[in-house]
Design a protein around this motif. Structure first.
Motif, PDB file in Angstrom:
ATOM      1  N   THR A  85      12.007  -3.804  -7.357  1.00 53.72           N
ATOM      2  CA  THR A  85      10.688  -3.688  -7.996  1.00 53.72           C
ATOM      3  C   THR A  85      10.414  -2.304  -8.572  1.00 53.72           C
ATOM      4  O   THR A  85       9.344  -2.077  -9.120  1.00 53.72           O
ATOM      5  CB  THR A  85       9.589  -4.094  -6.990  1.00 53.72           C
ATOM      6  N   GLY A  86      11.406  -1.398  -8.445  1.00 56.55           N
ATOM      7  CA  GLY A  86      11.224  -0.068  -9.026  1.00 56.55           C
ATOM      8  C   GLY A  86      11.538   1.075  -8.077  1.00 56.55           C
ATOM      9  O   GLY A  86      11.144   2.215  -8.325  1.00 56.55           O
ATOM     10  N   GLY A  87      12.235   0.770  -6.994  1.00 54.54           N
ATOM     11  CA  GLY A  87      12.653   1.825  -6.069  1.00 54.54           C
ATOM     12  C   GLY A  87      11.593   2.132  -5.024  1.00 54.54           C
ATOM     13  O   GLY A  87      10.558   1.469  -4.933  1.00 54.54           O
ATOM     14  N   ILE A  88      11.877   3.168  -4.235  1.00 49.13           N
ATOM     15  CA  ILE A  88      10.944   3.581  -3.181  1.00 49.13           C
ATOM     16  C   ILE A  88       9.655   4.117  -3.804  1.00 49.13           C
ATOM     17  O   ILE A  88       8.554   3.852  -3.320  1.00 49.13           O
ATOM     18  CB  ILE A  88      11.629   4.619  -2.263  1.00 49.13           C
ATOM     19  N   THR A  89       9.791   4.834  -4.917  1.00 45.32           N
ATOM     20  CA  THR A  89       8.614   5.385  -5.608  1.00 45.32           C
ATOM     21  C   THR A  89       7.630   4.279  -5.975  1.00 45.32           C
ATOM     22  O   THR A  89       6.435   4.360  -5.667  1.00 45.32           O
ATOM     23  CB  THR A  89       9.059   6.112  -6.894  1.00 45.32           C
ATOM     24  N   GLU A  90       8.128   3.214  -6.612  1.00 50.11           N
ATOM     25  CA  GLU A  90       7.239   2.149  -7.081  1.00 50.11           C
ATOM     26  C   GLU A  90       6.783   1.262  -5.930  1.00 50.11           C
ATOM     27  O   GLU A  90       5.626   0.823  -5.900  1.00 50.11           O
ATOM     28  CB  GLU A  90       7.947   1.320  -8.160  1.00 50.11           C
ATOM     29  N   ALA A  91       7.669   1.004  -4.973  1.00 51.38           N
ATOM     30  CA  ALA A  91       7.283   0.171  -3.829  1.00 51.38           C
ATOM     31  C   ALA A  91       6.145   0.843  -3.057  1.00 51.38           C
ATOM     32  O   ALA A  91       5.194   0.181  -2.632  1.00 51.38           O
ATOM     33  CB  ALA A  91       8.479  -0.079  -2.929  1.00 51.38           C
ATOM     34  N   LYS A  92       6.217   2.158  -2.902  1.00 54.79           N
ATOM     35  CA  LYS A  92       5.144   2.878  -2.186  1.00 54.79           C
ATOM     36  C   LYS A  92       3.813   2.710  -2.929  1.00 54.79           C
ATOM     37  O   LYS A  92       2.763   2.505  -2.320  1.00 54.79           O
ATOM     38  CB  LYS A  92       5.513   4.357  -2.040  1.00 54.79           C
ATOM     39  N   ARG A  93       3.873   2.783  -4.254  1.00 52.50           N
ATOM     40  CA  ARG A  93       2.650   2.585  -5.050  1.00 52.50           C
ATOM     41  C   ARG A  93       2.096   1.166  -4.833  1.00 52.50           C
ATOM     42  O   ARG A  93       0.889   0.969  -4.738  1.00 52.50           O
ATOM     43  CB  ARG A  93       2.953   2.760  -6.544  1.00 52.50           C
ATOM     44  N   ILE A  94       2.995   0.190  -4.786  1.00 57.12           N
ATOM     45  CA  ILE A  94       2.571  -1.208  -4.597  1.00 57.12           C
ATOM     46  C   ILE A  94       1.993  -1.391  -3.192  1.00 57.12           C
ATOM     47  O   ILE A  94       0.978  -2.072  -3.012  1.00 57.12           O
ATOM     48  CB  ILE A  94       3.759  -2.159  -4.869  1.00 57.12           C
ATOM     49  N   PHE A  95       2.622  -0.773  -2.192  1.00 54.43           N
ATOM     50  CA  PHE A  95       2.105  -0.848  -0.820  1.00 54.43           C
ATOM     51  C   PHE A  95       0.686  -0.260  -0.762  1.00 54.43           C
ATOM     52  O   PHE A  95      -0.194  -0.783  -0.081  1.00 54.43           O
ATOM     53  CB  PHE A  95       3.008  -0.074   0.141  1.00 54.43           C
ATOM     54  N   GLU A  96       0.480   0.856  -1.469  1.00 53.72           N
ATOM     55  CA  GLU A  96      -0.842   1.514  -1.462  1.00 53.72           C
ATOM     56  C   GLU A  96      -1.873   0.662  -2.216  1.00 53.72           C
ATOM     57  O   GLU A  96      -3.029   0.575  -1.810  1.00 53.72           O
ATOM     58  CB  GLU A  96      -0.748   2.905  -2.111  1.00 53.72           C
ATOM     59  N   LEU A  97      -1.415   0.039  -3.284  1.00 49.10           N
ATOM     60  CA  LEU A  97      -2.289  -0.866  -4.047  1.00 49.10           C
ATOM     61  C   LEU A  97      -2.723  -2.025  -3.141  1.00 49.10           C
ATOM     62  O   LEU A  97      -3.896  -2.419  -3.132  1.00 49.10           O
ATOM     63  CB  LEU A  97      -1.521  -1.392  -5.261  1.00 49.10           C
ATOM     64  N   ALA A  98      -1.781  -2.539  -2.372  1.00 50.74           N
ATOM     65  CA  ALA A  98      -2.097  -3.609  -1.418  1.00 50.74           C
ATOM     66  C   ALA A  98      -3.084  -3.099  -0.375  1.00 50.74           C
ATOM     67  O   ALA A  98      -4.081  -3.773  -0.061  1.00 50.74           O
ATOM     68  CB  ALA A  98      -0.818  -4.101  -0.754  1.00 50.74           C
TER      69      ALA A  98
ATOM     70  N   ASN B 278       8.320   0.690   5.352  1.00 53.14           N
ATOM     71  CA  ASN B 278       7.574   0.048   6.428  1.00 53.14           C
ATOM     72  C   ASN B 278       7.179   1.055   7.505  1.00 53.14           C
ATOM     73  O   ASN B 278       6.057   1.033   8.008  1.00 53.14           O
ATOM     74  CB  ASN B 278       8.404  -1.075   7.070  1.00 53.14           C
ATOM     75  N   ALA B 279       8.133   1.919   7.849  1.00 55.78           N
ATOM     76  CA  ALA B 279       7.894   2.890   8.922  1.00 55.78           C
ATOM     77  C   ALA B 279       6.684   3.762   8.615  1.00 55.78           C
ATOM     78  O   ALA B 279       5.944   4.142   9.520  1.00 55.78           O
ATOM     79  CB  ALA B 279       9.127   3.760   9.113  1.00 55.78           C
ATOM     80  N   SER B 280       6.459   4.043   7.316  1.00 51.00           N
ATOM     81  CA  SER B 280       5.424   5.002   6.936  1.00 51.00           C
ATOM     82  C   SER B 280       4.172   4.353   6.343  1.00 51.00           C
ATOM     83  O   SER B 280       3.297   5.067   5.850  1.00 51.00           O
ATOM     84  CB  SER B 280       6.015   6.001   5.932  1.00 51.00           C
ATOM     85  N   SER B 281       4.084   3.007   6.387  1.00 53.58           N
ATOM     86  CA  SER B 281       2.949   2.317   5.750  1.00 53.58           C
ATOM     87  C   SER B 281       2.184   1.472   6.763  1.00 53.58           C
ATOM     88  O   SER B 281       2.739   0.513   7.317  1.00 53.58           O
ATOM     89  CB  SER B 281       3.459   1.413   4.621  1.00 53.58           C
TER      90      SER B 281
ATOM     91  N   GLY C 220       5.220  10.567   4.399  1.00 53.17           N
ATOM     92  CA  GLY C 220       3.988  10.743   5.176  1.00 53.17           C
ATOM     93  C   GLY C 220       4.184  10.617   6.670  1.00 53.17           C
ATOM     94  O   GLY C 220       3.230  10.754   7.436  1.00 53.17           O
ATOM     95  N   GLY C 221       5.406  10.330   7.092  1.00 50.66           N
ATOM     96  CA  GLY C 221       5.676  10.275   8.530  1.00 50.66           C
ATOM     97  C   GLY C 221       5.532   8.881   9.112  1.00 50.66           C
ATOM     98  O   GLY C 221       5.143   7.932   8.430  1.00 50.66           O
ATOM     99  N   VAL C 222       5.826   8.805  10.397  1.00 50.12           N
ATOM    100  CA  VAL C 222       5.972   7.504  11.050  1.00 50.12           C
ATOM    101  C   VAL C 222       4.634   6.873  11.444  1.00 50.12           C
ATOM    102  O   VAL C 222       3.777   7.523  12.038  1.00 50.12           O
ATOM    103  CB  VAL C 222       6.846   7.661  12.316  1.00 50.12           C
TER     104      VAL C 222
END
Ligand code: MG
Length: 406
Positions: free
Chosen positions: A282-295, A320-323, A135-137
């Motif tokens: 915790t499941g790679g970048i795919t799963e971490a991104k989902r967890i970040f979005e859940l947060a 971190n850069a994209s969240s 999603g970019g910086v």
């Protein structure tokens, strides 16, 4: 270009003993070595991806873990489209992790390495850094905190904190759980040394009972601590909620938690304020991104754990850069050649920030000479039996003296 079809998967292990005078102690034990396990995936288009798996502060036969990946998971992936990351995540998770490897632990860590290697390949195929694909910086550079100030007498703890601040860090973390009085005196000395504007975090590595965590937490409230990390065992969701209800300091946890499904009850019960999911576990970048979005959906911050190697830091760096809600990244400042020498192009760390790599994919390139020069032969990474079982860390704490941990 297309990512291509997966043609080979191999897991590598690197072992770096820590010189005796540089070993660190915490509630997670006495660190004897720094070790790295990472997956190398190649495709029939000639692309190669690298993905770290990390296993937490506990002794583990890393060769057995690598064997599981190379002999049980890899055959599920050979010949598949390397670009179909979400599909392959589900294939491994539902085909193996939930059935035999276990959804809370080693199976998810292994899947993490596969997932990150596939993101590395996707980035290289697209000619873009992974953060662009996410999603970019949002954050450039990424703010980091110095990890950590280990169990020490208060004046020595304050000196280490001051050194981190002198290196440019505006946030530092200390380990608690040695004994109550030493911990609080160390916190007081650190706050005195670094002044009111530096963020201080406290990490208990799951060593407290609910009421001891509350007693410590009430002290943390007095020193403007940014967050209280792993105050309790990760299976005590209600205990975290109990604590969150009673202290002002934010509750952080997640370095030893796996997939969105382990974080979900913590969020639902308002038992967590800062989510520390580690992409390499915790499941790679795919799963971490989902967890970040859940947060983000619950207005919670994330500050990922990365305490293993540069590959793990790089993985979280893209997240971190994209969240928007990822405002802080852990950065290991103890003796750790895996943070620099494991790759030919270490991350650019300065003034308490990490610069984003501009090269495609993960942005780091393995130094294979270093890997070859640091073989693993079954050595323990952490002192066996160093960490007392939960319940032994009682209020008087005679069992937690440093001398018993050597
Ligand atoms: Mg920790």
């Amino acid at each position: 270009m297309h990512a291509g079809r997966i043609s080979s998967i191999r897991t590598h292990i690197v072992h770096c003993p820590i010189p005796e005078h540089l070993r660190v102690r915490s509630g997670a034990g006495l660190k004897l070595a720094r070790q790295s396990a990472f997956v190398e995936i190649t495709t029939d288009e000639g692309l190669t991806g690298i993905g770290p798996c990390s296993f937490g502060s506990a002794s583990l036969d890393l060769a057995a873990a690598a064997s599981l990946l190379d002999h049980a998971i890899a055959p599920m992936l050979i010949g598949e489209d390397a670009g179909a990351i979400t599909y392959l995540w589900d294939k491994v998770y539902y085909g193996s992790v939930t059935r035999v490897l276990g959804p809370r632990g080693i199976g998810v860590a292994l899947l993490s390495g596969v997932d990150i290697a596939l993101w590395d390949i996707k980035g290289k195929a697209a000619g873009l850094p992974i953060y662009e694909l996410l999603g970019g910086v949002v954050h450039d550079p990424v703010r980091a905190y110095a990890s950590s100030i280990y169990w020490l007498p208060p004046e020595e703890a304050a000196k280490v904190a001051s050194d981190y601040v002198a290196q440019g860090f505006g946030a530092v973390k200390m380990k608690s759980g040695l004994n109550y009085r030493n911990d609080i005196e160390s916190l007081e000395a650190i706050r005195e040394a670094v002044g009111p504007t530096v963020d201080i975090m406290v990490d208990a590595n799951q060593c407290y009972s609910r009421h001891l965590a509350l007693k410590v937490g009430r002290e943390l409230d007095k020193y403007d601590v940014l967050f209280f990390e792993e105050p309790l065992p990760t299976d005590d969701v209600d205990g975290h909620a109990f604590l969150a209800e009673r202290i002002d300091t934010r509750i952080a946890t997640g370095e030893n938690m796996y997939t969105r499904w382990e974080f979900l009850p913590f969020i639902q019960k308002q038992a967590i304020h800062v989510i520390q999911g580690d992409a390499s576990r915790t499941g790679g970048i795919t799963e971490a991104k989902r967890i970040f979005e859940l947060a983000a959906a619950h207005h919670l911050y994330v500050a990922p754990h990365t305490f293993s190697d540069v590959l793990t830091v790089a993985s979280s760096l893209h997240l971190n850069a994209s969240s928007p809600n990822a405002t802080l990244l852990e950065l290991d400042r103890t003796y750790n050649p895996l943070m620099t020498d494991l790759v030919k192009n270490p991350l650019n760390v300065h003034d308490g920030v990490v610069e984003l790599p501009a090269t495609p994919g993960l942005g780091v390139e393995i130094d294979w000479d270093f890997v070859e020069a640091h073989p693993y032969h079954g050595e323990h990474g952490i002192g066996a039996g160093a960490r007392p079982a939960f319940g032994l860390a009682h209020e008087t704490l005679p069992d937690r003296q440093v001398e018993t941990l050597a």
